[in-house]
Design an enzyme around this catalytic site. Structure first.
Site, PDB file in Angstrom:
ATOM      1  N   ARG A 100       0.838  -1.208   0.000  1.00 38.15           N
ATOM      2  CA  ARG A 100       0.000   0.000   0.000  1.00 38.15           C
ATOM      3  C   ARG A 100       0.870   1.255   0.000  1.00 38.15           C
ATOM      4  NH1 ARG A 100      -5.865  -0.945   0.125  1.00 38.15           N
ATOM      5  NH2 ARG A 100      -5.842   1.321   0.289  1.00 38.15           N
ATOM      6  N   HIS A 148       2.295   1.579  -3.459  1.00 34.99           N
ATOM      7  CA  HIS A 148       1.237   1.947  -4.398  1.00 34.99           C
ATOM      8  C   HIS A 148       0.957   3.443  -4.368  1.00 34.99           C
ATOM      9  CE1 HIS A 148      -3.120   2.289  -5.614  1.00 34.99           C
ATOM     10  NE2 HIS A 148      -2.618   1.623  -6.632  1.00 34.99           N
TER      11      HIS A 148
END
Length: 451
Positions: free
Chosen positions: A280, A283
């Protein structure tokens, strides 16, 4: 005077193009490897002089062809497959370019190359980008060939191998396989096609991991699929694209992004929950350094997952962190997010105690939500305040995310948190971090068991 270089195809009579047959029928002199004449002798006129040479005499054939050109004569050089692919055309044209005294009418007649004929036999192996590599180092230095092998493997090209193996050059194919296995799955389909289109043609479908190099000789062509190629009956199929279609929806794009990130992660010392949190972070930043900067304790992500999904409370140091936490998660699990940076009590407290607004905001939050998950994505002074209050035993939070970004006291504040073992934490080491990273870690905790 006319000189034609004619590709006669891979060997089968039906694979000689009509245009090649027409040119061969007008030859006065035909020059080529002796073995090849059996495939075209029925196409040459009775008066044609046929000159056969050995396999290794390619340059001698080119020189002879140019030298035999005379006015009113048509010299034809025959070449297996396509005359321009690992064949005679380049040698003939190279030598002809040095003979400026001869005004030769040159032409190249294409033929069906062995890799094209093999592809037809295999069905559909060339549906995407492909390349051909010759493993013969007679005319190309082996270090150059290795560079091309590496490039083909990394580039995920469907790869056809010419001159893969002979009695004297027996080690090159094994080395090729070794290099390809550094970048390709051992299950990658491989076809070994021997004597393609000729009466004793054989086709063997295997894999890169199981390929028997001893089964390959100079009459063989080896074709290696790309990462998408699969076997179907006795065929190889390479899809036109890497997916049925490109990701279009937001969810599809996100899923593909996470797939690409996961494929590049290297750490083996982390839990699946921490791996998800790292993904995450990457990302949201497109920065793979976060894989090494991420530090956690006490199964923090799993612990926070249960806490947040049971209506937990989150306190952030700045509103940008608050804004980055997915609203749908907050609503779905009846969680609460607070930021006291702009609370009316902050400024008076800061002035009275000589604190920054971020510190004052955290003091107020600790009083109101002592068991919350505290998330710092901007101000190191806020993280220092949490560490001091924690060290003095003034609250017992669900955990602390330490991801302030910047230069002054940023590293020190994270090291101080890391030295305290009372509560679960996630830290982004060094100067990097930020509101988006801190929010990503919270979102990872919400979703870790859904991925």
């Amino acid at each position: 005077m006319k000189l034609s270089v004619v590709g006669i195809g891979p060997g089968g009579r039906d694979y000689i193009l009509p245009v090649a047959q027409q040119v061969l029928a007008t030859a006065d002199i035909a020059i080529g490897y002796s073995y090849y004449f059996q495939f075209v002798e029925h196409l040459l006129p009775p008066h044609c002089e046929c000159i056969g040479k050995d396999l290794t005499e390619e340059e001698a054939r080119a020189v002879l062809a140019v030298n035999r050109c005379e006015p009113g004569k048509h010299v034809v050089v025959i070449s297996s497959g396509d005359a321009g692919i690992y064949a005679m055309a380049s040698l003939v044209y190279q030598y002809a370019s040095t003979r400026t005294d001869k005004h030769i009418d040159l032409q190249t007649i294409p033929g069906i190359s062995a890799f094209i004929a093999a592809a037809g036999k295999l069905g559909a192996p060339l549906g995407h980008d492909f390349c051909c590599i010759s493993l013969s180092d007679l005319m190309t230095p082996w270090p150059v060939i290795e560079k091309r092998i590496q490039a083909a493997a990394i580039g995920d090209f469907v790869t056809s191998l010419y001159n893969p193996r002979s009695k004297k050059r027996f080690w090159q194919l094994a080395r090729f396989r070794e290099l390809f296995l550094q970048h390709r799955d051992p299950a990658t389909p491989v076809a070994i096609i021997r004597q393609v289109t000729r009466p004793d043609e054989t086709i063997t479908i295997t894999t890169l991991g199981d390929m028997n190099v001893e089964a390959v000789d100079m009459f063989s062509l080896v074709m290696i699929g790309n990462s998408q190629t699969y076997s179907f009956k006795n065929y190889l199929v390479t899809p036109r694209g890497y997916m049925a279609r490109k990701p279009a929806s937001g969810q599809e794009i996100q899923d593909e992004s996470f797939r690409q990130i996961a494929a590049q992660l290297k750490r083996q010392d982390i839990s699946e929950a921490d791996r998800w949190a790292i993904m995450r972070c990457i990302h949201t930043t497109a920065d793979f350094e976060y894989e090494d900067l991420y530090v956690s304790s006490n199964n923090a992500i799993d612990h926070w997952h249960d806490y947040l999904r049971n209506g937990g409370t989150i306190v952030t140091d700045v509103t940008m962190v608050q804004a980055g936490i997915t609203k749908d998660f907050i609503k779905r699990y009846n969680a609460n997010v607070y930021c006291y940076l702009n609370d009316e009590a902050v400024l008076p407290l800061a002035e009275k105690e000589g604190l920054t607004r971020s510190q004052a905001g955290m003091r107020i939050a600790i009083e109101k939500h002592p068991d919350a998950l505290f998330v710092v994505g901007n101000a190191p002074t806020a993280l220092f305040e949490l560490c001091d209050q924690l060290q003095e035993g003034k609250f017992t939070p669900a955990g602390i995310i330490g991801a302030p970004v910047g230069f002054v006291n940023v590293i020190e504040s994270k090291l101080k948190l890391q030295a305290l073992q009372q509560v679960p934490y996630v830290i982004i080491r060094g100067r990097k971090g930020g509101s988006n990273v801190a929010a990503s870690i919270v979102n990872a905790a919400f979703t870790v068991k859904d991925k």
